[in-house]
Design a protein around this motif. Structure first.
Motif, PDB file in Angstrom:
ATOM      1  N   UNK A 110      50.390  40.511  48.785  1.00  0.00           N
ATOM      2  CA  UNK A 110      48.936  40.389  48.891  1.00  0.00           C
ATOM      3  C   UNK A 110      48.461  39.063  48.307  1.00  0.00           C
ATOM      4  N   UNK A 111      47.412  38.499  48.899  1.00  0.00           N
ATOM      5  CA  UNK A 111      46.827  37.242  48.398  1.00  0.00           C
ATOM      6  C   UNK A 111      45.895  37.557  47.237  1.00  0.00           C
ATOM      7  N   UNK A 112      46.168  36.973  46.075  1.00  0.00           N
ATOM      8  CA  UNK A 112      45.410  37.231  44.857  1.00  0.00           C
ATOM      9  C   UNK A 112      44.589  35.995  44.525  1.00  0.00           C
ATOM     10  N   UNK A 155      49.465  28.190  39.227  1.00  0.00           N
ATOM     11  CA  UNK A 155      48.863  28.850  40.386  1.00  0.00           C
ATOM     12  C   UNK A 155      49.200  28.108  41.677  1.00  0.00           C
ATOM     13  N   UNK A 156      49.138  26.773  41.646  1.00  0.00           N
ATOM     14  CA  UNK A 156      49.386  25.981  42.856  1.00  0.00           C
ATOM     15  C   UNK A 156      49.872  24.605  42.441  1.00  0.00           C
ATOM     16  N   UNK A 157      50.640  23.950  43.323  1.00  0.00           N
ATOM     17  CA  UNK A 157      51.229  22.651  42.981  1.00  0.00           C
ATOM     18  C   UNK A 157      50.289  21.481  43.244  1.00  0.00           C
ATOM     19  N   UNK A 158      49.116  21.739  43.836  1.00  0.00           N
ATOM     20  CA  UNK A 158      48.135  20.693  44.089  1.00  0.00           C
ATOM     21  C   UNK A 158      46.796  21.108  43.493  1.00  0.00           C
ATOM     22  N   UNK A 159      45.939  20.109  43.244  1.00  0.00           N
ATOM     23  CA  UNK A 159      44.577  20.393  42.799  1.00  0.00           C
ATOM     24  C   UNK A 159      43.638  19.297  43.307  1.00  0.00           C
ATOM     25  N   UNK A 193      40.165  29.147  34.371  1.00  0.00           N
ATOM     26  CA  UNK A 193      40.392  30.004  35.541  1.00  0.00           C
ATOM     27  C   UNK A 193      40.347  31.465  35.155  1.00  0.00           C
ATOM     28  N   UNK A 194      40.071  32.301  36.160  1.00  0.00           N
ATOM     29  CA  UNK A 194      40.196  33.746  36.003  1.00  0.00           C
ATOM     30  C   UNK A 194      40.352  34.371  37.389  1.00  0.00           C
ATOM     31  N   UNK A 195      40.878  35.583  37.419  1.00  0.00           N
ATOM     32  CA  UNK A 195      41.054  36.302  38.668  1.00  0.00           C
ATOM     33  C   UNK A 195      39.710  36.812  39.175  1.00  0.00           C
ATOM     34  N   UNK A 196      39.562  36.823  40.491  1.00  0.00           N
ATOM     35  CA  UNK A 196      38.396  37.417  41.138  1.00  0.00           C
ATOM     36  C   UNK A 196      38.874  38.410  42.199  1.00  0.00           C
ATOM     37  N   UNK A 211      32.349  35.413  42.506  1.00  0.00           N
ATOM     38  CA  UNK A 211      32.870  34.682  41.349  1.00  0.00           C
ATOM     39  C   UNK A 211      32.852  35.534  40.074  1.00  0.00           C
ATOM     40  N   UNK A 212      32.577  36.837  40.209  1.00  0.00           N
ATOM     41  CA  UNK A 212      32.648  37.718  39.046  1.00  0.00           C
ATOM     42  C   UNK A 212      34.107  37.899  38.633  1.00  0.00           C
ATOM     43  N   UNK A 213      34.400  37.881  37.338  1.00  0.00           N
ATOM     44  CA  UNK A 213      35.780  38.140  36.900  1.00  0.00           C
ATOM     45  C   UNK A 213      36.248  39.512  37.350  1.00  0.00           C
ATOM     46  N   UNK A 214      37.486  39.588  37.775  1.00  0.00           N
ATOM     47  CA  UNK A 214      38.052  40.849  38.243  1.00  0.00           C
ATOM     48  C   UNK A 214      38.355  41.744  37.058  1.00  0.00           C
TER      49      UNK A 214
END
Length: 217
Positions: A110-112, A155-159, A193-196, A211-214
């Motif tokens: 699943x995409x998080x 989280x990812x190799x680019x920003x 950062x935080x999960x949504x 954009x609410x925190x999960x």
């Protein structure tokens, strides 16, 4: 990289922050799910806040779908790529954002989604490039990306390249040459950062709850 972002600052607040004159056709704000190909506000040289299509169109595209959708330009090759080399010399812009999204994969595939946001300030400012396309001179833009820094790398190799206010003028070409060193990862502490919730996985999703925190059970 940057494939989705949020922008919630009113037009007048952005105009004031950049000391820019706003155009009359700026896209509606707030937008908690800015997706590729939509109109976005950007600041160009001369401190004008204008609307552009997010999705850079090289001059050789006969239609917007003649080639890949170009929403990011890699800092490492931007000066050599035929699509970007003139733009990075002559047409740089600032792309304001309240935050941006990136994804990891869960154990089930699943995409998080994660939300990245500025620390202690209201706005991130991405380094961008732009150019007009076609007979109607449609303004289009891309966000410059670089290798991920410490906050992003897990989280990812680019920003996206983010700029300090002190560097805005140099990126826009208002303060001479030498903007290349600005294309680097954000220093530690600029972005958090935080999960949504996975609601944002849909490009049709809207609303501040994106954009609410999960809160997980």
């Amino acid at each position: 990289m940057c494939g989705r972002y949020a922008l919630t600052l009113p037009h007048d607040a952005m105009a004031q922050a950049f000391a820019a004159k706003p155009a009359n056709d700026l896209p509606d704000i707030p937008n908690y799910n800015v997706c590729p190909t939509v109109q976005v506000p950007v600041v160009v040289a001369g401190r004008r806040l204008v609307s552009m299509r997010w999705g850079f169109l090289p001059h050789w595209y006969d239609t917007p779908t003649d080639g890949p959708l170009i929403i990011n330009a890699r800092a490492e090759t931007i000066a050599e790529k035929p699509a970007f080399r003139a733009a990075v010399r002559e047409r740089r812009c600032l792309v304001p954002a309240t935050g941006f999204y990136e994804w990891t994969k869960g154990s089930d595939g699943a995409r998080l989604p994660w939300y990245f946001h500025p620390v202690e300030v209201e706005m991130l400012v991405f380094a961008g490039i732009w150019q007009d396309w076609g007979a109607d001179r449609v303004p289009t833009c891309a966000i410059v990306s670089c290798a991920a820094g410490p906050t992003m790398a897990e989280i990812h190799h680019r920003e996206p390249v983010t700029l300090d206010p002190a560097d805005w003028g140099l990126w826009l070409g208002e303060e001479g040459t030498g903007a290349a060193p600005l294309m680097r990862a954000a220093p530690e502490g600029r972005i958090a950062r935080y999960r949504v919730a996975p609601t944002v996985n849909s490009n049709r999703a809207t609303g501040p709850e994106l954009i609410d925190p999960l809160i997980e059970d």
